[in-house]
Design a protein around this motif. Structure first.
Motif, PDB file in Angstrom:
ATOM      1  N   ASP A 112       0.821  -1.211   0.000  1.00 28.59           N
ATOM      2  CA  ASP A 112       0.000   0.000   0.000  1.00 28.59           C
ATOM      3  C   ASP A 112       0.859   1.266   0.000  1.00 28.59           C
ATOM      4  N   HIS A 113       2.170   1.104  -0.327  1.00 27.32           N
ATOM      5  CA  HIS A 113       3.087   2.247  -0.292  1.00 27.32           C
ATOM      6  C   HIS A 113       4.180   2.002  -1.339  1.00 27.32           C
ATOM      7  N   LYS A 141      -3.661  -2.995  -1.170  1.00 26.77           N
ATOM      8  CA  LYS A 141      -4.621  -2.811  -0.084  1.00 26.77           C
ATOM      9  C   LYS A 141      -5.098  -1.375  -0.126  1.00 26.77           C
ATOM     10  N   ASP A 143      -7.824   1.604   1.598  1.00 25.01           N
ATOM     11  CA  ASP A 143      -8.537   1.955   2.830  1.00 25.01           C
ATOM     12  C   ASP A 143      -9.996   2.215   2.500  1.00 25.01           C
ATOM     13  N   HIS A 147      -9.283   2.977   8.201  1.00 27.86           N
ATOM     14  CA  HIS A 147      -8.101   3.781   8.535  1.00 27.86           C
ATOM     15  C   HIS A 147      -7.070   3.020   9.353  1.00 27.86           C
ATOM     16  N   ARG A 148      -6.894   1.736   9.036  1.00 23.19           N
ATOM     17  CA  ARG A 148      -5.756   0.999   9.572  1.00 23.19           C
ATOM     18  C   ARG A 148      -4.785   0.906   8.393  1.00 23.19           C
ATOM     19  N   ALA A 149      -4.665  -0.242   7.751  1.00 26.79           N
ATOM     20  CA  ALA A 149      -3.817  -0.320   6.562  1.00 26.79           C
ATOM     21  C   ALA A 149      -4.619   0.069   5.318  1.00 26.79           C
ATOM     22  N   GLY A 150      -3.872   0.353   4.248  1.00 28.18           N
ATOM     23  CA  GLY A 150      -4.527   0.624   2.980  1.00 28.18           C
ATOM     24  C   GLY A 150      -4.262   2.015   2.453  1.00 28.18           C
ATOM     25  N   ASP A 152      -5.096   5.356   0.460  1.00 34.88           N
ATOM     26  CA  ASP A 152      -6.322   6.153   0.318  1.00 34.88           C
ATOM     27  C   ASP A 152      -6.749   6.164  -1.153  1.00 34.88           C
ATOM     28  N   LEU A 155      -6.400   9.435  -3.225  1.00 34.03           N
ATOM     29  CA  LEU A 155      -5.112  10.094  -3.488  1.00 34.03           C
ATOM     30  C   LEU A 155      -4.554   9.715  -4.859  1.00 34.03           C
TER      31      LEU A 155
ATOM     32  N   TYR B 280       1.432   6.379   6.823  1.00 26.40           N
ATOM     33  CA  TYR B 280       0.309   7.117   6.248  1.00 26.40           C
ATOM     34  C   TYR B 280       0.438   8.584   6.642  1.00 26.40           C
ATOM     35  N   ARG B 283      -2.536  10.935   7.255  1.00 29.07           N
ATOM     36  CA  ARG B 283      -3.280  10.947   8.522  1.00 29.07           C
ATOM     37  C   ARG B 283      -2.340  10.863   9.725  1.00 29.07           C
ATOM     38  N   LEU B 287       1.879   1.971  10.928  1.00 32.40           N
ATOM     39  CA  LEU B 287       1.549   0.657  11.472  1.00 32.40           C
ATOM     40  C   LEU B 287       2.829  -0.100  11.782  1.00 32.40           C
TER      41      LEU B 287
END
Lengths: 389, 389
Positions: A112-113, A141, A143, A147-150, A152, A155, B280, B283, B287
């Protein structure tokens, strides 16, 4: 000597095979009836046996794990060749992941990054052949509001991840699609609230898939999940763009799922067996030998209005609740204050406890005692779960 | 290959040997200076190595355990021959207890109800010789205000238990004395509050001992405990009638003990080593791969006013707190809202976490990585704790 529930050491965990099989079949049938696939999660039970129940009606046994230790465990069984590790992958875990990926059909990883992608490219360039000449197989992944992993989905950088995975760095990757997890479903107070999360998660995921397809990128799989959401799926799930669901806790359920309206008490497939270790009639309380190490210290659905606090209920006597846990001791009180029947709950007598959170409870035990049904006391088998990391 | 903290798989647990030894010595010296004995608890760490640190300055290595599995583990080591199992004994555990009792000098058991005594007499009559021709060695647990286990010292039935253990059924028992546990010390909000509990516990236990002695019964040992109370003992402890203290958590301490004012952050001997798995910035969150299975789901001292919620703090950056845990994931937020330094916390970078509750955290791991000091990164040894029940 064959164990019965009366001769088990306490605390122990018992599993009702019929309940677990029924839970697996119902969730599978739900997916089929909605026209989507099911990719079940193993993290709640971590056993080969239940993994088979979850997948026996599926052509391709696609499963999900939450640790690389689980991935290795299920891969080594030889029975699961398509495994998704759902935690965003860190560079130091790539060697282990590559090894597992090369030993089965596919180990999918989660990103996710851009740094996940960068590290995977570097690893593959530096360790030619380590993946068995495969590319990395990945899910993105996103979100869906938890608002845990994932990443946006709003964006531009999230579109850039898809671009890398499917175009500019596609020599390194097989892009499977997108994955969301709606953990905020556990914070709802009603089935209606959960149903709204289900529709919202499906919409966010489906719309993002449509968006990237409209930009010319592929997106074969759109996977949504969490057991609460999978209990309250919208009928138009497929039309919203979802292709599969990925529940996990549903194999056992637990007191939280009961209190959220996702199942009945009779659907809970795991109980902690404990013994009354002392009684205190003068304060209408008793103690059992299941504490925070057996039941976990998860306080459960404390956000539900009017919910009595505690860590589990005594099976068959819903008025009796574990009101407090310390390491090896649980304190039982009567929720409505009515006198506890101390003639029934003598010192040494067995109680079964519905735990708040079956994932954490199951993880505390090194073996599971399997009973065919809740009405039998005979332990038919012992299943050994994967442990630790 | 020797592990360093950088090459450890995550999550892992690290233990600082110098900190643990210092904690052990300070608590021992405190007992000596107050003129009482120390009978340390093993439940927090469950290792032979730390058990030795806790007892090396004591002539008789008297220890406490919370499960019979621990009792067996420490007995089998050959180094601990005087063990107290502190959970009220149930009839079905007497066979295992008798076996351990016969294999070492003594396994003391805990009673607080006439049915415990009755079952022990019946067992001994039915299994002649099972105890190696010993009597049962017992402590009477009394309630000092915590209202978990323990007979009420105000009730005539509690005197009757002493009468049975020391007179009418004394052929079966060696009465060691009384034992209290002040778990309510964890619910205080200040060191002053804890000090009051310490004096109160010592007074309740000491007065009960004086009372039964005045009635003609012996009471050799008066044992009080809980780590908070043992950090704030009154100077007149001995005069109040206490003969020994029995702390456990003090070997490691944890965030709860820091927040209660029982130690400093630098006194915490156990950290969870974890890696940043994603960031993230949009926000201001990240994690880590330590969730409720690594840190436990114990929310800590939620009763403390102004205490920020969470499950641990990042070592060296007290503003960063684990604000939420799910099974394998911890979410890190900035308590005061200041921006997280994402150049420092890159994906894959190591963080050390001070957990809320070290007893539960340690119980989650199958091995402990031992570092000499917090300033070294070299793992010098691996200690294997006892597990499960």
């Amino acid at each position: 000597m064959t164990n019965t529930i009366e001769t088990l050491p306490t605390p122990s965990v018992v599993i009702y095979e019929d309940v677990v099989k029924r839970n697996c079949k119902l969730m599978h049938d739900r997916a089929i009836s909605l026209g989507v696939d099911i990719r079940p999660h193993m993290k709640t039970h971590k056993t080969i046996e239940i993994g088979k129940f979850q997948t026996e009606t599926i052509n391709i046994k696609k499963i999900i794990v939450s640790t690389l230790s689980e991935a290795r465990f299920f891969a080594l069984s030889g029975q699961f060749k398509d495994i998704l590790y759902t935690v965003p992958i860190v560079p130091t875990k790539l060697a282990a992941a590559a090894h597992i990926h090369s030993s089965i059909d596919v180990l999918h990883l989660m990103v996710d990054h851009p740094d996940h992608i960068k590290a995977m490219v570097e690893y593959r360039n530096q360790h030619l052949g380590a993946l068995g000449n495969k590319k990395w197989s990945v899910f993105l992944k996103i979100d869906c509001g938890y608002h845990r992993a994932g990443a946006d989905p709003e964006l531009p950088s999230t579109i850039k991840l898809v671009e890398q995975l499917t175009k500019s760095l596609s020599d390194h990757f097989v892009f499977q699609g997108i994955y969301t997890h709606s953990g905020h479903s556990y914070k709802q107070t009603s089935p209606d609230g959960i149903a709204k999360i289900a529709t919202s998660e499906a919409t966010v995921a489906g719309n993002f898939a449509k968006k990237i397809r409209s930009l010319g990128y592929p997106c074969p799989i759109v996977s949504i999940g969490s057991t609460p959401v999978c209990c309250h799926l919208p009928n138009n799930l497929k039309d919203l763009g979802v292709t599969e669901i990925h529940p996990g806790n549903y194999v056992f359920y637990d007191l939280m799922q009961v209190e959220l309206g996702n199942c009945k008490v009779d659907d809970v497939g795991v109980h902690v067996v404990s013994r009354v270790i002392s009684v205190y009639p003068e304060r209408n309380e008793m103690l059992v030998d299941a504490g925070s190490l057996a039941l976990s210290s998860d306080p459960g659905c404390t956000h539900l209005p009017d919910r009595a606090p505690g860590f589990g209920i005594i099976v068959g006597d819903n008025n009796l609740r574990i009101v407090g846990v310390t390491q090896e001791i649980g304190k039982v009180s009567s929720v409505n204050g009515s006198p506890i029947d101390f003639n029934k709950y003598t010192i040494g007598s067995i109680v079964r406890i519905v735990p708040n959170h079956s994932c954490l409870t199951a993880a505390m035990f090194s073996n599971f005692n399997v009973l065919s049904t809740e009405s039998t006391t005979q332990v038919k088998e012992t299943w050994i779960p994967n442990k630790h990391w």
